[in-house]
Design an enzyme around this catalytic site. Structure first.
Site, PDB file in Angstrom:
ATOM      1  N   LYS B 182       0.846  -1.188   0.000  1.00 21.19           N
ATOM      2  CA  LYS B 182       0.000   0.000   0.000  1.00 21.19           C
ATOM      3  C   LYS B 182       0.880   1.237   0.000  1.00 21.19           C
ATOM      4  O   LYS B 182       2.013   1.204   0.463  1.00 21.19           O
ATOM      5  CB  LYS B 182      -0.933   0.022   1.192  1.00 21.19           C
ATOM      6  CG  LYS B 182      -0.234   0.224   2.517  1.00 21.19           C
ATOM      7  CD  LYS B 182      -1.218   0.558   3.614  1.00 21.19           C
ATOM      8  CE  LYS B 182      -1.871   1.907   3.420  1.00 21.19           C
ATOM      9  NZ  LYS B 182      -0.974   3.054   3.639  1.00 21.19           N
ATOM     10  N   THR B 193       1.939   5.467   5.779  1.00 19.33           N
ATOM     11  CA  THR B 193       2.152   4.102   6.253  1.00 19.33           C
ATOM     12  C   THR B 193       2.380   3.185   5.079  1.00 19.33           C
ATOM     13  O   THR B 193       1.606   3.183   4.133  1.00 19.33           O
ATOM     14  CB  THR B 193       0.916   3.622   7.029  1.00 19.33           C
ATOM     15  OG1 THR B 193       0.606   4.581   8.021  1.00 19.33           O
ATOM     16  CG2 THR B 193       1.177   2.297   7.703  1.00 19.33           C
TER      17      THR B 193
END
Lengths: 406, 406
Positions: B182, B193
């Site tokens: 991601k 993140t």
């Protein structure tokens, strides 16, 4: 120490023995003066600090040498072109500038510090500058207005003039300190560039002045960040005329302590003005880091927050997303211990003992809503502390630095 | 080494022995699945790298321990909440997650790596997650579609699904590697993140897998930057099932070399996908630094450019303001010598011997106009080199990270 200074009117011409002037010579496209002169009437003391960027502009390379020779008593400053990344030709242009300034003012080239701000990597249109010098010299004046004009001429994307003057009580007699600075800005577009010109009528030896200036800059100019991109042209010059009605400032004296406090305050006021006028910024952010194991660790934590686009975006919108600040501290300080760390936004405790404190989000949001925001991090690890100043990151910053094409 | 891999269809379920699933359990506000499971059918080898941020999220703290115990064979991942800065309660929530996952799948809690992404400093709505686990477990499937769904469920502000699979010829037999990752994004809003899940059917011992993964991550994930803010949750997990029709990969063998090349390529493809989909970004920027005295110096120069908002704004608008790149190199490398430094934008020489090269600005602008931009800096100081990837800084980045309120 009790505060030994008070603010007075004016800037670089507030102390005795200084004259300033500015003219338009056409180096920058934007309107207004772009060539400025500052002259000290006596051969007093001079000290300066410069960028530590290995890519240093030609005027910085020239000025480092002249400062070492110890005879600087005037500055020639231009806006609109940084004369950086310009190789041998850039240095020749600085030499020509100093030579012409010396001729016009009856001084020697090594009496001149040269400073430039503006676009990088374009050759300086030096003929325009040389043409402007006699006009500027003819306007040199000790008035507050002349100081104002000087301060205005060195601006690039700054939106406000940045100057200040302090009267400092040395115990026996008093001295005046003045200063003008420009913000970390872009021009047409150029590089973030900070130039600062400080003056004082104190009588002080050069080595002491150099030491006090270095310390003051370390605590002030070197603790601000707008975009974490170190300029090729940063210059802070301090000239002392020695013309005040006060005994000389001697190393180790009470007077030296007071003078240092005032000089540091002068630098602090000017440095904070730079951040408050950061490109596209709407908030001035003061990051106080306390309880640090070392001062360097405190500065590193402050800088990590000041240099994080994520933190700056939260500061821009006044979003109390405090996890961003804590997480930045976490990668800046290898000794950080979550359990001991506390974060306050303004007076409101946001985080303690590794978890959110109980403050309602509305109180945190309120603490971030003003023109000035205070972040206070207590690392709980020691007694060292440091303050770092920054501003927010806005769409306007991107617009200033992206939409405007070379 | 000759390229020993080719791209094949799918992602984490492309290698033999892996099943994946995803469901919506309602942790995040945005639509779509937010709970994902990845399970290895055998007790093969597992290795992982984690954020070095001292403020590490609860799932990272849990997962570090389970990786050390050497029994990890599944991952539970949620989007919408990072479970970071949540103290003891955060850890209890992770423990409950692993316990429930173990119960549902007939495994032990220490078989589960847990990973979270989303907002920092809010307690995880763990009941929703526990409720979702049996549903997710019932959907576990080795199909490419199940892998797709896994890759989609871990997204936050990502705009595209990021997965890849490679078939690697080991000489005798071949193995498959798969991965999903991601982007560095925000959610509602959270922290940048990066989570990455890699799978392979190679038979390989845990220490070797750990070493190869560490090296691959160092060259790929650790050389990208979107906003220079290190996450509290970064996790790269690699699971090996050992079910391929190929002999075991032994340390020091030709097969190990080939496997490492493919693993590095897998990480590189995924890491570059993250940057290409950076928040608000429209350009992928590859910064090649060559002629450096050390690899660390090359990385530092690449990072300085990648982390400068000024450079990123120029890259955004395609403005060939190359002085920004050179000046960043100047503060990143203490040994930089302007006279030896060369900067190419694409194939066009912009700067050499301390001064602008002769390239017309139109050619430089053309080299910066594409979806992908190459900057090449030759420091002329040695033989070391490194590549760093970044993206541009846009008003949309500010909008994503400022306008959206906590």
């Amino acid at each position: 120490m009790k505060q030994c200074w008070e603010q007075v009117a004016g800037g670089v011409t507030a102390p005795r023995g200084f004259r300033a002037a500015a003219v338009r010579c056409g180096i920058r496209q934007a309107e207004g003066d772009d060539l400025a002169l500052l002259v000290c009437d006596t051969q007093g003391a001079a000290a300066a600090t410069f960028t530590t960027n290995r890519v240093a502009a030609a005027p910085v390379r020239w000025s480092r040498r002249t400062i070492r020779r110890g005879k600087v008593r005037a500055a020639v400053v231009n806006a609109g072109n940084a004369n950086a990344c310009t190789g041998a030709r850039g240095l020749r242009d600085v030499e020509a500038t100093a030579a012409r300034a010396a001729e016009v003012l009856g001084l020697r080239p090594e009496n001149f510090l040269v400073a430039s701000t503006g676009i990088i990597g374009r050759y300086l249109p030096v003929e325009k500058l040389l043409e402007g010098l006699p006009r500027a010299a003819s306007l040199l004046d000790p008035s507050i207005e002349a100081g104002d004009r000087f301060a205005r001429a060195i601006m690039t994307t700054d939106t406000v003039v940045k100057q200040v003057a302090l009267r400092c009580d040395l115990g026996r007699g008093s001295v005046t300190l003045g200063g003008a600075t420009k913000g970390a800005g872009m021009i047409a577009p150029g590089m973030a560039t900070t130039l600062s010109f400080l003056t004082t009528d104190a009588a002080i030896e050069r080595p002491l002045l150099a030491r006090l200036l270095r310390r003051a800059v370390a605590q002030t100019y070197n603790r601000i960040s707008i975009d974490n991109h170190m300029s090729t042209n940063d210059t802070v010059l301090c000239l002392a005329s020695g013309l005040a009605d006060a005994p000389a400032v001697r190393d180790g004296s009470k007077a030296a302590e007071r003078f240092e406090a005032a000089l540091t305050e002068l630098c602090r006021i000017l440095a904070v003005k730079i951040v408050a006028d950061g490109e596209g910024a709407k908030r001035l952010v003061r990051i106080e880091v306390v309880g640090a194991p070392t001062e360097a660790a405190a500065v590193a934590v402050g800088r990590a927050i000041a240099d994080s686009p994520l933190c700056k975006c939260a500061l821009h919108s006044g979003d109390p997303n405090w996890g961003r600040f804590v997480s930045a501290a976490g990668y800046a300080c290898r000794r950080l211990d979550e359990a001991r760390t506390k974060l306050y936004i303004g007076e409101v405790l946001a985080y303690a003992a590794g978890a959110p404190a109980d403050a309602p989000i509305s109180r945190l949001a309120e603490a971030m809503a003003g023109r000035e925001v205070l972040l206070r991090l207590d690392l709980g690890l020691g007694k060292a502390a440091a303050t770092v100043w920054t501003c927010d990151l806005s769409k306007e910053y991107v617009a200033i630095n992206a939409d405007y094409h070379t």
